[in-house]
Design a protein around this motif. Structure first.
Motif, PDB file in Angstrom:
ATOM      1  N   HIS A   2       1.038  -1.023  -0.364  1.00 15.20           N
ATOM      2  CA  HIS A   2      -0.286  -0.190  -0.088  1.00 15.20           C
ATOM      3  C   HIS A   2       0.923   0.971   0.273  1.00 15.20           C
ATOM      4  N   LEU A  15     -11.109   1.519   1.282  1.00 16.88           N
ATOM      5  CA  LEU A  15     -11.394   0.488   1.260  1.00 16.88           C
ATOM      6  C   LEU A  15     -10.216  -0.254   1.008  1.00 16.88           C
ATOM      7  N   TYR A  16      -9.285  -0.113   0.300  1.00 12.19           N
ATOM      8  CA  TYR A  16      -8.662  -1.403  -0.570  1.00 12.19           C
ATOM      9  C   TYR A  16      -6.807  -0.571   0.671  1.00 12.19           C
ATOM     10  N   THR A  17      -7.672  -0.048   1.908  1.00 15.79           N
ATOM     11  CA  THR A  17      -6.227   0.795   3.254  1.00 15.79           C
ATOM     12  C   THR A  17      -6.058  -0.859   3.798  1.00 15.79           C
ATOM     13  N   GLN A  20      -9.019  -1.458   6.204  1.00 15.24           N
ATOM     14  CA  GLN A  20     -10.462  -1.864   5.793  1.00 15.24           C
ATOM     15  C   GLN A  20     -10.430  -2.819   5.275  1.00 15.24           C
ATOM     16  N   TRP A  21      -9.206  -3.108   4.347  1.00 11.33           N
ATOM     17  CA  TRP A  21      -9.488  -4.298   3.263  1.00 11.33           C
ATOM     18  C   TRP A  21      -9.876  -5.892   3.734  1.00 11.33           C
TER      19      TRP A  21
END
Length: 72
Positions: A2, A15-17, A20-21
């Motif tokens: 990331h 949402l892809y952190t 959060q993913w």
């Protein structure tokens, strides 16, 4: 990964952190109308997808109070 993406990408979805993913498969993204979704459901309700996942990597991690993740 990331951190590398943050360096080179103009926009990343929140949402892809890492915090959060959730593993998932995206079938449509903002381009499916309610009518088309309903039509898909009506025409394909009998179908049962066969998904056989293959795990090629597994890690044990710890979520720290500061929000970071440590590989154990």
């Amino acid at each position: 990964m990331h951190q590398l993406l943050e360096r080179y990408c103009a926009t990343l979805f929140d949402l892809y952190t890492p915090d959060q993913w959730v593993p998932h498969i995206t079938l449509a993204m903002g381009d499916l109308s309610s009518e088309d979704l309903q039509l898909f459901k009506e025409n394909n309700h009998h179908m049962k997808p066969v998904l056989t996942p293959k795990v090629d990597h597994l890690s044990l991690v710890e979520f720290k109070e500061d929000g970071s993740v440590a590989l154990l």
